[in-house]
Write a protein that holds these residues in place. Structure first.
Motif, PDB file in Angstrom:
ATOM      1  N   VAL A 157       0.830  -1.208   0.000  1.00  0.00           N
ATOM      2  CA  VAL A 157       0.000   0.000   0.000  1.00  0.00           C
ATOM      3  C   VAL A 157       0.865   1.259   0.000  1.00  0.00           C
ATOM      4  O   VAL A 157       0.613   2.212  -0.750  1.00  0.00           O
ATOM      5  CB  VAL A 157      -0.945   0.016   1.224  1.00  0.00           C
ATOM      6  CG1 VAL A 157      -1.622   1.380   1.369  1.00  0.00           C
ATOM      7  CG2 VAL A 157      -2.000  -1.078   1.091  1.00  0.00           C
ATOM      8  N   ARG A 158       1.894   1.271   0.813  1.00  0.00           N
ATOM      9  CA  ARG A 158       2.748   2.450   0.919  1.00  0.00           C
ATOM     10  C   ARG A 158       3.539   2.689  -0.367  1.00  0.00           C
ATOM     11  O   ARG A 158       3.799   3.830  -0.743  1.00  0.00           O
ATOM     12  CB  ARG A 158       3.693   2.320   2.124  1.00  0.00           C
ATOM     13  CG  ARG A 158       2.963   2.398   3.459  1.00  0.00           C
ATOM     14  CD  ARG A 158       3.904   2.298   4.652  1.00  0.00           C
ATOM     15  NE  ARG A 158       4.728   3.480   4.790  1.00  0.00           N
ATOM     16  CZ  ARG A 158       4.311   4.624   5.336  1.00  0.00           C
ATOM     17  NH1 ARG A 158       3.079   4.741   5.768  1.00  0.00           N
ATOM     18  NH2 ARG A 158       5.138   5.654   5.447  1.00  0.00           N
ATOM     19  N   PHE A 159       3.899   1.603  -1.053  1.00  0.00           N
ATOM     20  CA  PHE A 159       4.553   1.754  -2.351  1.00  0.00           C
ATOM     21  C   PHE A 159       3.586   2.379  -3.362  1.00  0.00           C
ATOM     22  O   PHE A 159       3.955   3.280  -4.121  1.00  0.00           O
ATOM     23  CB  PHE A 159       5.055   0.408  -2.869  1.00  0.00           C
ATOM     24  CG  PHE A 159       5.567   0.463  -4.280  1.00  0.00           C
ATOM     25  CD1 PHE A 159       6.835   0.950  -4.557  1.00  0.00           C
ATOM     26  CD2 PHE A 159       4.767   0.056  -5.346  1.00  0.00           C
ATOM     27  CE1 PHE A 159       7.314   1.025  -5.862  1.00  0.00           C
ATOM     28  CE2 PHE A 159       5.234   0.125  -6.645  1.00  0.00           C
ATOM     29  CZ  PHE A 159       6.506   0.607  -6.907  1.00  0.00           C
ATOM     30  N   SER A 160       2.360   1.889  -3.388  1.00  0.00           N
ATOM     31  CA  SER A 160       1.352   2.422  -4.308  1.00  0.00           C
ATOM     32  C   SER A 160       1.109   3.903  -4.038  1.00  0.00           C
ATOM     33  O   SER A 160       0.961   4.706  -4.971  1.00  0.00           O
ATOM     34  CB  SER A 160       0.046   1.637  -4.186  1.00  0.00           C
ATOM     35  OG  SER A 160       0.239   0.282  -4.551  1.00  0.00           O
ATOM     36  N   GLU A 161       1.067   4.272  -2.762  1.00  0.00           N
ATOM     37  CA  GLU A 161       0.889   5.675  -2.395  1.00  0.00           C
ATOM     38  C   GLU A 161       2.060   6.514  -2.892  1.00  0.00           C
ATOM     39  O   GLU A 161       1.871   7.631  -3.382  1.00  0.00           O
ATOM     40  CB  GLU A 161       0.770   5.801  -0.875  1.00  0.00           C
ATOM     41  CG  GLU A 161      -0.534   5.269  -0.307  1.00  0.00           C
ATOM     42  CD  GLU A 161      -0.561   5.286   1.211  1.00  0.00           C
ATOM     43  OE1 GLU A 161      -1.643   5.073   1.786  1.00  0.00           O
ATOM     44  OE2 GLU A 161       0.513   5.506   1.832  1.00  0.00           O
ATOM     45  N   MET A 162       3.269   5.972  -2.781  1.00  0.00           N
ATOM     46  CA  MET A 162       4.445   6.691  -3.271  1.00  0.00           C
ATOM     47  C   MET A 162       4.342   6.912  -4.771  1.00  0.00           C
ATOM     48  O   MET A 162       4.678   7.986  -5.284  1.00  0.00           O
ATOM     49  CB  MET A 162       5.724   5.914  -2.942  1.00  0.00           C
ATOM     50  CG  MET A 162       7.001   6.630  -3.373  1.00  0.00           C
ATOM     51  SD  MET A 162       8.498   5.662  -3.021  1.00  0.00           S
ATOM     52  CE  MET A 162       9.760   6.774  -3.683  1.00  0.00           C
TER      53      MET A 162
END
Length: 224
Positions: free
Chosen positions: A14-19
């Motif tokens: 999720v945090r990668f996608s947000e980045m």
């Protein structure tokens, strides 16, 4: 224990996608600032880059910790390695968005060429869509789509060639456009490099799904 690991893996995902969304927004804003001569928006892109850098460091640290503490199986390890490598590519894409924003700050009343600016805007739209598609392919682990997306980089290279030729013609025709044309060439080169990094991410999507390392682009140059 496995449930905790899966929750951590999902959080990483999720945090990668947000980045990815943060970087794509930075790219869009940087080009919009350049085309609209909006120095305030350009400064916003520059100031926001710190958040992108922090996210990349956070993802790298989380990835190393998961590898060291959880000893993931092969498929999970591929996910972690993909996030670690692809987040580095995203961070570099953010750096190029900052470079475009700095070009906007640097411009001081230079004569502008609307036709070339339109080509840059069109080029940036292709790049933005390419980023969107690559991130979606990552989420869905769709290696076939990733291979197709990588082919779009040829279109971006075509825009770069077109803008280069237009700038040379413009400078020859009207020397007063030399300074502005150099900025156009720089912005086009930054967008072209972003396209190369998106292609890199497509390579990691293929690796994520298949475990195979492929080379989809030979244009990437880290000597920038």
């Amino acid at each position: 224990m496995r449930q905790i690991f899966e929750e951590e893996l999902n959080e990483l995902h999720v945090r990668f996608s947000e980045m990815g969304m943060m970087v794509n927004e930075a790219i869009y804003k940087s080009v919009r600032a350049f085309i609209d001569h909006d120095k305030e928006l350009a400064r916003d892109v520059i100031n926001s880059d710190q958040q992108i850098n922090k996210r990349e460091v956070d993802l790298e640290q989380r990835s190393f910790e998961m590898i060291a503490l959880q000893q993931p199986v092969t498929s999970d390890l591929r996910m972690i390695v993909t996030v670690m490598k692809a987040s580095s590519d995203l961070e570099r894409m953010g750096d190029h968005a900052v470079s475009i924003a700095k070009s906007t700050i640097r411009v001081k009343g230079n004569r502008r060429v609307p036709a070339i600016e339109k080509d840059i805007a069109d080029m940036s739209e292709v790049v933005k869509n390419m980023v969107d598609e690559a991130l979606d392919a990552y989420v869905k682990e769709d290696e076939k789509r990733a291979l197709e997306i990588a082919k779009v980089d040829d279109k971006i290279d075509g825009f770069s060639d077109k803008i280069y030729k237009a700038c040379i013609e413009e400078m020859q025709h009207d020397p007063s456009t030399v300074v502005g044309s150099m900025d156009y060439l720089l912005v086009a080169s930054y967008l072209e490099r972003i396209g190369d990094y998106v292609t890199n991410i497509c390579e990691w999507v293929v690796y994520l799904k298949t475990g195979k390392i492929v080379e989809l682009s030979s244009n990437l140059d880290d000597t920038m």
